[in-house]
Motif scaffolding. Structure first.
Motif, PDB file in Angstrom:
ATOM      1  N   LEU A   1      28.696  30.723  22.876  1.00  0.00           N
ATOM      2  CA  LEU A   1      29.277  31.896  22.219  1.00  0.00           C
ATOM      3  C   LEU A   1      28.229  32.970  21.960  1.00  0.00           C
ATOM      4  O   LEU A   1      28.494  34.163  22.163  1.00  0.00           O
ATOM      5  CB  LEU A   1      29.972  31.495  20.915  1.00  0.00           C
ATOM      6  CG  LEU A   1      31.239  30.654  21.057  1.00  0.00           C
ATOM      7  CD1 LEU A   1      31.782  30.284  19.686  1.00  0.00           C
ATOM      8  CD2 LEU A   1      32.291  31.369  21.893  1.00  0.00           C
ATOM      9  N   ASN A   2      27.052  32.576  21.516  1.00  0.00           N
ATOM     10  CA  ASN A   2      25.988  33.554  21.268  1.00  0.00           C
ATOM     11  C   ASN A   2      25.567  34.263  22.554  1.00  0.00           C
ATOM     12  O   ASN A   2      25.404  35.489  22.580  1.00  0.00           O
ATOM     13  CB  ASN A   2      24.776  32.877  20.630  1.00  0.00           C
ATOM     14  CG  ASN A   2      25.038  32.413  19.215  1.00  0.00           C
ATOM     15  OD1 ASN A   2      25.985  32.846  18.562  1.00  0.00           O
ATOM     16  ND2 ASN A   2      24.217  31.505  18.733  1.00  0.00           N
ATOM     17  N   GLU A   3      25.402  33.502  23.628  1.00  0.00           N
ATOM     18  CA  GLU A   3      24.977  34.092  24.907  1.00  0.00           C
ATOM     19  C   GLU A   3      26.060  35.003  25.483  1.00  0.00           C
ATOM     20  O   GLU A   3      25.774  36.105  25.947  1.00  0.00           O
ATOM     21  CB  GLU A   3      24.623  32.983  25.904  1.00  0.00           C
ATOM     22  CG  GLU A   3      23.361  32.229  25.526  1.00  0.00           C
ATOM     23  CD  GLU A   3      23.114  31.003  26.399  1.00  0.00           C
ATOM     24  OE1 GLU A   3      23.914  30.741  27.338  1.00  0.00           O
ATOM     25  OE2 GLU A   3      22.122  30.302  26.143  1.00  0.00           O
ATOM     26  N   GLN A   4      27.289  34.561  25.448  1.00  0.00           N
ATOM     27  CA  GLN A   4      28.378  35.365  26.002  1.00  0.00           C
ATOM     28  C   GLN A   4      28.677  36.578  25.125  1.00  0.00           C
ATOM     29  O   GLN A   4      29.092  37.618  25.634  1.00  0.00           O
ATOM     30  CB  GLN A   4      29.626  34.512  26.208  1.00  0.00           C
ATOM     31  CG  GLN A   4      29.465  33.412  27.262  1.00  0.00           C
ATOM     32  CD  GLN A   4      29.052  33.935  28.620  1.00  0.00           C
ATOM     33  OE1 GLN A   4      27.955  33.688  29.083  1.00  0.00           O
ATOM     34  NE2 GLN A   4      29.928  34.661  29.269  1.00  0.00           N
ATOM     35  N   ALA A   5      28.461  36.464  23.815  1.00  0.00           N
ATOM     36  CA  ALA A   5      28.660  37.622  22.929  1.00  0.00           C
ATOM     37  C   ALA A   5      27.732  38.764  23.324  1.00  0.00           C
ATOM     38  O   ALA A   5      28.137  39.928  23.333  1.00  0.00           O
ATOM     39  CB  ALA A   5      28.423  37.227  21.474  1.00  0.00           C
ATOM     40  N   ALA A   6      26.502  38.445  23.686  1.00  0.00           N
ATOM     41  CA  ALA A   6      25.563  39.485  24.110  1.00  0.00           C
ATOM     42  C   ALA A   6      26.062  40.174  25.380  1.00  0.00           C
ATOM     43  O   ALA A   6      25.978  41.407  25.516  1.00  0.00           O
ATOM     44  CB  ALA A   6      24.183  38.877  24.337  1.00  0.00           C
ATOM     45  N   ILE A   7      26.617  39.396  26.299  1.00  0.00           N
ATOM     46  CA  ILE A   7      27.147  39.970  27.546  1.00  0.00           C
ATOM     47  C   ILE A   7      28.357  40.850  27.256  1.00  0.00           C
ATOM     48  O   ILE A   7      28.460  41.982  27.748  1.00  0.00           O
ATOM     49  CB  ILE A   7      27.511  38.831  28.532  1.00  0.00           C
ATOM     50  CG1 ILE A   7      26.232  38.113  28.983  1.00  0.00           C
ATOM     51  CG2 ILE A   7      28.302  39.371  29.722  1.00  0.00           C
ATOM     52  CD1 ILE A   7      26.475  36.811  29.716  1.00  0.00           C
ATOM     53  N   ILE A   8      29.267  40.356  26.420  1.00  0.00           N
ATOM     54  CA  ILE A   8      30.464  41.132  26.089  1.00  0.00           C
ATOM     55  C   ILE A   8      30.095  42.396  25.315  1.00  0.00           C
ATOM     56  O   ILE A   8      30.660  43.464  25.557  1.00  0.00           O
ATOM     57  CB  ILE A   8      31.484  40.263  25.333  1.00  0.00           C
ATOM     58  CG1 ILE A   8      32.064  39.216  26.295  1.00  0.00           C
ATOM     59  CG2 ILE A   8      32.590  41.115  24.713  1.00  0.00           C
ATOM     60  CD1 ILE A   8      32.963  38.192  25.658  1.00  0.00           C
ATOM     61  N   ASN A   9      29.138  42.294  24.404  1.00  0.00           N
ATOM     62  CA  ASN A   9      28.709  43.487  23.666  1.00  0.00           C
ATOM     63  C   ASN A   9      28.159  44.551  24.611  1.00  0.00           C
ATOM     64  O   ASN A   9      28.413  45.743  24.435  1.00  0.00           O
ATOM     65  CB  ASN A   9      27.678  43.126  22.600  1.00  0.00           C
ATOM     66  CG  ASN A   9      28.307  42.504  21.373  1.00  0.00           C
ATOM     67  OD1 ASN A   9      29.509  42.638  21.148  1.00  0.00           O
ATOM     68  ND2 ASN A   9      27.513  41.816  20.582  1.00  0.00           N
TER      69      ASN A   9
END
Length: 147
Positions: A115-123
């Motif tokens: 979730l932390n890694e994908q949140a950076a991508i989505i942001n």
């Protein structure tokens, strides 16, 4: 755009459409239960109206219909519209969501790490697209960001 009340909600057509009656007729046709079921059977595109599922669905579509019905009936269910305002970044957003699911559910990776890694991508996608938040999260004045 001119909103029009309809039995199943509001429809929007451009104000100066030359073929307004034809456009409305097409929308009416596409929203018929039999048209929605035909589309579902041929494309796996789930009906957007309340349409009774026929008994002759193939096994895969029956599983999908049953899963969607259970999900919709869940006490914690939330109606979430499709992402809007992403433009050319829509594919990147979809990829991030799919990768999140695959990494957590299929590969069994650590949930919080993913979730932390994908949140950076989505942001980054949201910032690059300057996409505002959409329901149920409300609206935003700047790009929507994962919290």
């Amino acid at each position: 755009m001119r909103p029009r009340p309809a039995a199943d909600g509001w429809r929007v057509l451009p104000l100066h459409t030359r073929e307004s009656a034809a456009a409305q007729a097409l929308i009416d046709h596409l929203l018929k239960p039999e048209t929605q079921i035909t589309t579902f059977k041929n494309n796996s595109f789930f009906p957007v109206i309340d349409a009774a599922m026929p008994a002759d669905l193939d096994k895969g579509l029956k599983l999908e219909a049953d899963a969607v019905a259970k999900q919709a009936a869940a006490k914690a269910a939330k109606v979430v519209p499709l992402p809007v305002g992403l433009g050319a970044k829509g594919g990147d957003f979809n990829t991030a969501i799919l990768n999140t699911f695959q990494r957590i559910v299929v590969k069994g990776e650590d949930i919080q790490t993913v979730l932390n890694e994908q949140a950076a991508i989505i942001n980054k996608v949201m910032t690059d697209a300057n996409a505002k938040c959409w329901g149920p999260d409300g609206t935003s004045t700047g790009p929507c960001q994962v919290k």
